[in-house]
Design a protein around this motif. Structure first.
Motif, mmCIF file in Angstrom:
data_model
loop_
_atom_site.group_PDB
_atom_site.id
_atom_site.type_symbol
_atom_site.label_atom_id
_atom_site.label_comp_id
_atom_site.label_asym_id
_atom_site.label_seq_id
_atom_site.Cartn_x
_atom_site.Cartn_y
_atom_site.Cartn_z
ATOM 1 N N UNK A 41 51.252 1.909 5.360
ATOM 2 C CA UNK A 41 50.977 0.464 5.404
ATOM 3 C C UNK A 41 52.179 -0.320 5.916
ATOM 4 N N UNK A 42 53.376 0.057 5.485
ATOM 5 C CA UNK A 42 54.578 -0.633 5.956
ATOM 6 C C UNK A 42 54.791 -0.386 7.447
ATOM 7 N N UNK A 43 54.487 0.813 7.926
ATOM 8 C CA UNK A 43 54.626 1.105 9.354
ATOM 9 C C UNK A 43 53.626 0.282 10.171
ATOM 10 N N UNK A 44 52.407 0.127 9.659
ATOM 11 C CA UNK A 44 51.412 -0.705 10.350
ATOM 12 C C UNK A 44 51.879 -2.164 10.379
ATOM 13 N N UNK A 45 52.436 -2.635 9.261
ATOM 14 C CA UNK A 45 52.958 -4.004 9.221
ATOM 15 C C UNK A 45 54.108 -4.174 10.207
ATOM 16 N N UNK A 46 54.935 -3.150 10.347
ATOM 17 C CA UNK A 46 56.040 -3.207 11.304
ATOM 18 C C UNK A 46 55.498 -3.308 12.735
ATOM 19 N N UNK A 47 54.483 -2.510 13.031
ATOM 20 C CA UNK A 47 53.886 -2.565 14.375
ATOM 21 C C UNK A 47 53.221 -3.923 14.621
ATOM 22 N N UNK A 48 52.609 -4.487 13.594
ATOM 23 C CA UNK A 48 52.002 -5.821 13.743
ATOM 24 C C UNK A 48 53.073 -6.869 13.998
ATOM 25 N N UNK A 49 54.221 -6.733 13.377
ATOM 26 C CA UNK A 49 55.319 -7.674 13.622
ATOM 27 C C UNK A 49 55.814 -7.556 15.055
ATOM 28 N N UNK A 50 55.866 -6.333 15.592
ATOM 29 C CA UNK A 50 56.229 -6.154 17.004
ATOM 30 C C UNK A 50 55.204 -6.836 17.906
ATOM 31 N N UNK A 51 53.940 -6.700 17.548
ATOM 32 C CA UNK A 51 52.866 -7.289 18.343
ATOM 33 C C UNK A 51 52.983 -8.814 18.381
ATOM 34 N N UNK A 52 53.454 -9.401 17.299
ATOM 35 C CA UNK A 52 53.544 -10.862 17.200
ATOM 36 C C UNK A 52 54.682 -11.438 18.038
ATOM 37 N N UNK A 53 55.547 -10.595 18.577
ATOM 38 C CA UNK A 53 56.641 -11.089 19.421
ATOM 39 C C UNK A 53 56.133 -11.758 20.694
ATOM 40 N N UNK A 54 55.022 -11.275 21.237
ATOM 41 C CA UNK A 54 54.504 -11.813 22.501
ATOM 42 C C UNK A 54 54.091 -13.276 22.331
ATOM 43 N N UNK A 55 54.678 -14.135 23.114
ATOM 44 C CA UNK A 55 54.322 -15.550 23.117
ATOM 45 C C UNK A 55 54.825 -16.333 21.923
ATOM 46 N N UNK A 56 55.760 -15.793 21.158
ATOM 47 C CA UNK A 56 56.270 -16.491 19.975
ATOM 48 C C UNK A 56 57.465 -17.360 20.346
#
Length: 142
Positions: free
Chosen positions: A40-55
């Motif tokens: 779950x923490x690894x998935x959350x980490x990947x989601x945080x990477x995904x949120x970098x686009x357009x931030x």
């Protein structure tokens, strides 16, 4: 590494309070719960990477903090998973009675827990007794 978690007592206390098989089951369940946390923490980490686009810059800074935090949780949970799993398996490999070969039929012996000094550190030897044939031996709880 001693456990202060009431769900995962040390071996001697666990055998006395729960019996060997329940202690072993709880060690494995706790181990796999840590594996689930790591996923779950690894998935959350990947989601945080995904949120970098357009931030914006502030959001990128917050996402960086989330990445660092979730990476730390992932690494800690993986380390704890491996430790608990290997500890449970190491003890389970010693749970066969040397005399009658009964598996997991242990109770705590009347002898006190001993500590030995070795090059790599002190080892805790837990005295156990077979419920079937009353043979006594020590289980290394290292």
């Amino acid at each position: 590494m001693s456990s202060i978690n009431p769900l995962n007592p040390p071996l001697a206390e666990g055998i006395r309070r729960l019996g060997f098989r329940k202690w072993y089951e709880r060690e494995l369940l706790s181990s796999h719960a840590h594996m689930a946390l790591a996923v779950l923490a690894a998935v959350a980490m990947l989601a945080s990477f995904e949120a970098f686009a357009g931030a914006s810059a502030g959001e990128k800074l917050m996402n960086t903090a989330f990445v660092v935090l979730t990476a730390g949780v992932t690494l800690w949970a993986l380390q704890r998973y491996v430790y608990l799993l290997m500890h449970a398996e190491e003890v389970a490999n010693q749970a066969n009675c040397p005399r009658c070969h009964a598996y997991g039929q242990l109770r705590l012996s009347e002898r006190p827990v001993r500590h030995t000094a070795e090059e790599e550190g002190a080892r805790r030897l837990v005295p156990v007794c077979c419920k079937r044939c009353a043979f006594e031996w020590d289980v290394d709880d290292g």
